[in-house]
Design a protein around this motif. Structure first.
Motif, PDB file in Angstrom:
ATOM      1  N   ALA A   1       0.812  -1.213   0.000  1.00 12.07           N
ATOM      2  CA  ALA A   1       0.000   0.000   0.000  1.00 12.07           C
ATOM      3  C   ALA A   1       0.846   1.265   0.000  1.00 12.07           C
ATOM      4  N   LYS A   2       2.064   1.170   0.511  1.00 11.91           N
ATOM      5  CA  LYS A   2       2.933   2.343   0.703  1.00 11.91           C
ATOM      6  C   LYS A   2       3.051   3.196  -0.560  1.00 11.91           C
ATOM      7  N   GLY A   3       3.348   2.559  -1.689  1.00  7.41           N
ATOM      8  CA  GLY A   3       3.576   3.271  -2.935  1.00  7.41           C
ATOM      9  C   GLY A   3       2.378   4.096  -3.374  1.00  7.41           C
ATOM     10  N   TYR A   4       1.174   3.617  -3.084  1.00  8.23           N
ATOM     11  CA  TYR A   4      -0.045   4.279  -3.536  1.00  8.23           C
ATOM     12  C   TYR A   4      -0.532   5.326  -2.541  1.00  8.23           C
ATOM     13  N   MET A   5      -0.281   5.081  -1.267  1.00 12.11           N
ATOM     14  CA  MET A   5      -0.893   5.926  -0.238  1.00 12.11           C
ATOM     15  C   MET A   5       0.133   6.847   0.398  1.00 12.11           C
ATOM     16  N   LYS A   6       0.672   7.778  -0.411  1.00 12.55           N
ATOM     17  CA  LYS A   6       1.719   8.673   0.097  1.00 12.55           C
ATOM     18  C   LYS A   6       1.177   9.594   1.186  1.00 12.55           C
ATOM     19  N   HIS A   7      -0.109   9.944   1.072  1.00 14.48           N
ATOM     20  CA  HIS A   7      -0.662  10.945   1.989  1.00 14.48           C
ATOM     21  C   HIS A   7      -1.326  10.322   3.208  1.00 14.48           C
ATOM     22  N   GLU A   8      -1.189   9.013   3.355  1.00 12.12           N
ATOM     23  CA  GLU A   8      -1.880   8.359   4.468  1.00 12.12           C
ATOM     24  C   GLU A   8      -0.871   7.730   5.420  1.00 12.12           C
ATOM     25  N   ARG A   9       0.254   8.399   5.582  1.00 16.37           N
ATOM     26  CA  ARG A   9       1.303   7.850   6.424  1.00 16.37           C
ATOM     27  C   ARG A   9       0.773   7.508   7.824  1.00 16.37           C
ATOM     28  N   GLY A  10      -0.086   8.359   8.341  1.00 12.14           N
ATOM     29  CA  GLY A  10      -0.619   8.163   9.692  1.00 12.14           C
ATOM     30  C   GLY A  10      -1.377   6.855   9.829  1.00 12.14           C
ATOM     31  N   THR A  11      -2.245   6.576   8.850  1.00  8.03           N
ATOM     32  CA  THR A  11      -3.043   5.358   8.898  1.00  8.03           C
ATOM     33  C   THR A  11      -2.148   4.125   8.867  1.00  8.03           C
TER      34      THR A  11
ATOM     35  N   TYR B   1      -8.632   4.912  -3.047  1.00  8.69           N
ATOM     36  CA  TYR B   1      -7.508   4.714  -3.963  1.00  8.69           C
ATOM     37  C   TYR B   1      -7.818   3.623  -4.978  1.00  8.69           C
ATOM     38  N   PRO B   2      -8.477   3.979  -6.072  1.00  9.15           N
ATOM     39  CA  PRO B   2      -8.889   2.965  -7.049  1.00  9.15           C
ATOM     40  C   PRO B   2      -7.698   2.208  -7.652  1.00  9.15           C
ATOM     41  N   ASP B   3      -6.551   2.887  -7.835  1.00 10.91           N
ATOM     42  CA  ASP B   3      -5.384   2.198  -8.395  1.00 10.91           C
ATOM     43  C   ASP B   3      -4.928   1.075  -7.488  1.00 10.91           C
ATOM     44  N   LEU B   4      -4.889   1.371  -6.203  1.00 12.03           N
ATOM     45  CA  LEU B   4      -4.463   0.374  -5.229  1.00 12.03           C
ATOM     46  C   LEU B   4      -5.437  -0.795  -5.210  1.00 12.03           C
ATOM     47  N   LYS B   5      -6.740  -0.441  -5.278  1.00 11.92           N
ATOM     48  CA  LYS B   5      -7.763  -1.476  -5.208  1.00 11.92           C
ATOM     49  C   LYS B   5      -7.690  -2.421  -6.405  1.00 11.92           C
ATOM     50  N   ALA B   6      -7.158  -1.923  -7.543  1.00 14.60           N
ATOM     51  CA  ALA B   6      -7.078  -2.752  -8.744  1.00 14.60           C
ATOM     52  C   ALA B   6      -5.777  -3.557  -8.802  1.00 14.60           C
ATOM     53  N   ASN B   7      -4.821  -3.230  -7.933  1.00 14.59           N
ATOM     54  CA  ASN B   7      -3.532  -3.917  -7.939  1.00 14.59           C
ATOM     55  C   ASN B   7      -3.695  -5.397  -7.573  1.00 14.59           C
ATOM     56  N   THR B   8      -3.164  -6.265  -8.455  1.00 11.53           N
ATOM     57  CA  THR B   8      -3.326  -7.711  -8.261  1.00 11.53           C
ATOM     58  C   THR B   8      -2.748  -8.174  -6.937  1.00 11.53           C
ATOM     59  N   ASN B   9      -1.548  -7.680  -6.698  1.00 15.68           N
ATOM     60  CA  ASN B   9      -0.860  -8.070  -5.483  1.00 15.68           C
ATOM     61  C   ASN B   9      -1.658  -7.670  -4.244  1.00 15.68           C
ATOM     62  N   PHE B  10      -2.178  -6.430  -4.285  1.00 10.70           N
ATOM     63  CA  PHE B  10      -2.941  -5.942  -3.143  1.00 10.70           C
ATOM     64  C   PHE B  10      -4.215  -6.755  -2.954  1.00 10.70           C
TER      65      PHE B  10
END
Lengths: 414, 190
Positions: free
Chosen positions: B61-71, B112-121
């Motif tokens: 998730a790190k690569g996609y969620m740059k602005h959600e460091r806190g979560t 984060y639709p990109d993250l949700k579509a990631n196969t690995n994720f």
């Protein structure tokens, strides 16, 4: 739950004893009819021998024969992680001693069955069509239903009773056909014995014919009645294991309304093992008639949807009485004081799926089962490489990139 | 002479039946107690599995969620706390907090639709969903076993044998996180 298993075992023994008595009586009467007054005992021996051989065969490889006949392929976690995970979840919920083997059947008709004589040697098989159509909650409901069959020892019962039923049918068929072809000869033989015994022999033959016609029908009705009851109980068990009756209810609805043709490889003996009757009938029959292996799906759905208060056996039983106006199917011992709350639908379950996408998924699931490699090209195309393709690399037909099969093949995903 | 012999035999037979049934009930109780212990260890296995999955999830998730460091950090910290927790009560509390952090994370993922579509994720997500379910189901199975065991201990005649050989009641595994008990509230005002 454990009390229910004990009662199930006892009921199975009672039913099997009754069927065994029918079988022995049939053997006795047929023996009398065929071989005269002394033949009754020989008939019993022959009937027992036929039954014994068939039981041994079904015990030695019954589940393997069934899986082979329905063309089921064993799968691992990598082929369909979600199915595998769900089976494991239900295994944990039911505290089965061992993880059941998981099989996928290459068939677009949605259905599922469980087999194996004991919880240690059980298998669960689902069709590719089922996997493509159901969401996670619904699939969980179906798997829970199958695991309940395993937990309640229904498979052992269905196997034993099915073999007994088969023996009764075979014996009566042999007898009736034998009577038809040899009726002239036998009458002549007995009439030479004397006035009284000739009449007695004819009377015996008539009794034997009546018995041979009635015995299979009676045994079948008995078998179907118990098969229907076990379906209800497996539904109740599934609701209890998942805490979510709506999952199974909507899965059953999808299975019932599915337009695809009926399952390719089924027969009458294996039908009770499936979650929904694999034989499709024209027109919907409302009443649960006596010759059906399964209760009507609409009724099963209605009962599950009426479980508003909780997911225990008592709640199912109350819903059953409310919907069918009959007294309960659940043995009273299963009503241990338990309060089981229902749970919410999971997030994924709320999404809608499109039909075309589902049909493509059926193909993909089967390719995965059959060992195809899936290559994701950078241009967005997915290449599906059959297992007999031996070259180390392949050219993408759209963007002409050369892809290394080992390096690019992705692990399957849902 | 004859009657005393018969009486003796009757008494002997009764004694044998009594001893046999005591042995039977005792063995059954031991079996049920082992089942309870086994169900408990199942919960443990699944909790460990959840801990093992989280680094993978956060990494993807790190690569996609740059602005959600806190979560993400909340999840990582909760995992560390859960792994270090001691005792049943402490573990239950820490696992509850971890569950909460994870469900918050899953809510954020929806943006984060990109993250949700990631196969690995998607793969990790399925494994995580399943592990959460397995935790819930193993807890459910444990409570089933405990209910059955406790009933056996309290009911006649097994309660006599249970008292003789000191079988004690087991506790149910209750959910510690208060958020998990509440029915989710839907707020339309904002």
């Amino acid at each position: 739950m454990w009390e229910l298993i004990r009662v199930n075992k006892r009921n199975s023994i009672i039913l099997l004893t009754v069927m065994a008595l029918v079988l022995l009586a049939l053997g006795f009467v047929i023996g009398l009819g065929f071989m005269g007054p002394r033949g009754g005992f020989t008939g019993i021996i022959i009937a027992t021998a036929v039954w014994f051989i068939m039981t041994i065969i079904s015990f030695a490889g019954g589940d393997q024969i069934l899986l082979r006949a329905s063309r089921a392929t064993p799968v691992t976690h990598d082929v369909h992680p979600q199915l595998f995970n769900i089976v494991e979840e239900m295994k944990i919920a039911a505290s089965l001693p061992k993880m059941p083997k998981v099989y996928i059947i290459n068939d677009p008709a949605p259905n599922a069955f469980a087999t194996g004589r004991s919880p240690e040697t059980a298998s669960v098989a689902v069709t590719a069509g089922l996997l493509a159509r159901l969401n996670r909650d619904e699939l969980q409901g179906v798997v829970a239903h199958e695991v309940s069959h395993i937990l309640h020892r229904d498979i052992l019962f269905v196997t034993l009773a099915g073999v007994m039923l088969g023996t009764i049918v075979i014996l009566s068929q042999i007898f009736l056909r034998g009577m038809f072809y040899s009726s002239m000869g036998s009458r002549r033989r007995y009439s030479s014995g004397g006035k009284g015994s000739g009449q007695a022999a004819i009377l015996l033959i008539i009794i034997a014919i009546i018995a041979a016609v009635l015995a299979p029908i009676m045994a079948q009705l008995l078998y179907f009645a118990l098969s229907r009851k076990r379906e209800y109980l497996a539904d109740a068990g599934a609701a209890r294991l998942t805490r979510y009756p709506e999952g199974l209810a909507s899965a059953l609805e999808k299975i019932a309304n599915d337009p695809s043709p009926q399952l390719a490889s089924v027969n009458k003996v294996t039908a009770p093992m499936y979650i929904a009757n694999p034989f499709k009938k024209k027109g919907t029959r409302k009443l649960s008639d006596l010759t059906s292996t399964h209760p009507p799906i609409s009724e099963r759905v209605k009962i599950l949807r009426n479980m508003a208060r909780g997911a225990s056996f008592k709640d199912y039983s109350d819903a059953f009485t409310k919907v069918t106006k009959h007294s309960t199917v659940v043995p009273a011992v299963a009503f241990t004081k338990e309060d089981i709350a229902l749970r919410q639908a999971s997030e994924q379950a709320k999404k809608k799926q499109r039909t075309e996408k589902q049909l493509r998924q059926v193909g993909d699931i089967m390719r995965r089962v059959n060992g195809f490699a899936f290559l994701g090209c950078l241009c967005g195309l997915t290449l599906k490489i059959p297992p007999n393709y031996k070259a180390p690399s392949v050219k993408c037909p759209r963007c002409k990139r050369v892809l290394d099969i080992k390096k690019h093949s992705s692990k399957p995903s849902k | 002479m004859g009657t005393t012999l018969i009486t003796l035999i009757v008494i002997l037979v009764l004694a044998v039946i009594l001893v046999a049934s005591i042995i039977g009930i005792y063995n059954a109780l031991v079996r049920f107690r082992n089942q309870v212990d086994n169900a408990w260890s199942q919960i443990d296995v699944q909790l460990k599995r959840r801990h093992d999955l989280i680094p993978n999830l956060v990494e993807t998730a790190k690569g996609y969620m740059k602005h959600e460091r806190g979560t993400l950090e909340a999840v990582t910290n909760a995992r560390a706390a859960a792994m270090g927790a001691k005792g049943v009560a402490g573990a239950a509390k820490a696992e509850g907090a971890l569950g909460e952090a994870l469900s918050k994370f899953m809510l954020v993922v929806e943006n984060y639709p990109d993250l949700k579509a990631n196969t690995n994720f998607l793969q990790v997500q399925e494994e995580l969903t399943s592990t959460e379910n397995k935790i819930a189901f193993s807890r459910q199975a444990y409570n089933d076993q405990v209910l059955f065991f406790n009933n056996k201990i309290q009911m006649f005649p097994s309660n006599i044998i249970a008292g003789m050989f000191v079988f004690t009641k087991r506790d149910f595994f209750e959910i510690e996180a208060p958020a998990e008990r509440e029915v989710p509230k839907v707020d339309f005002s904002s």
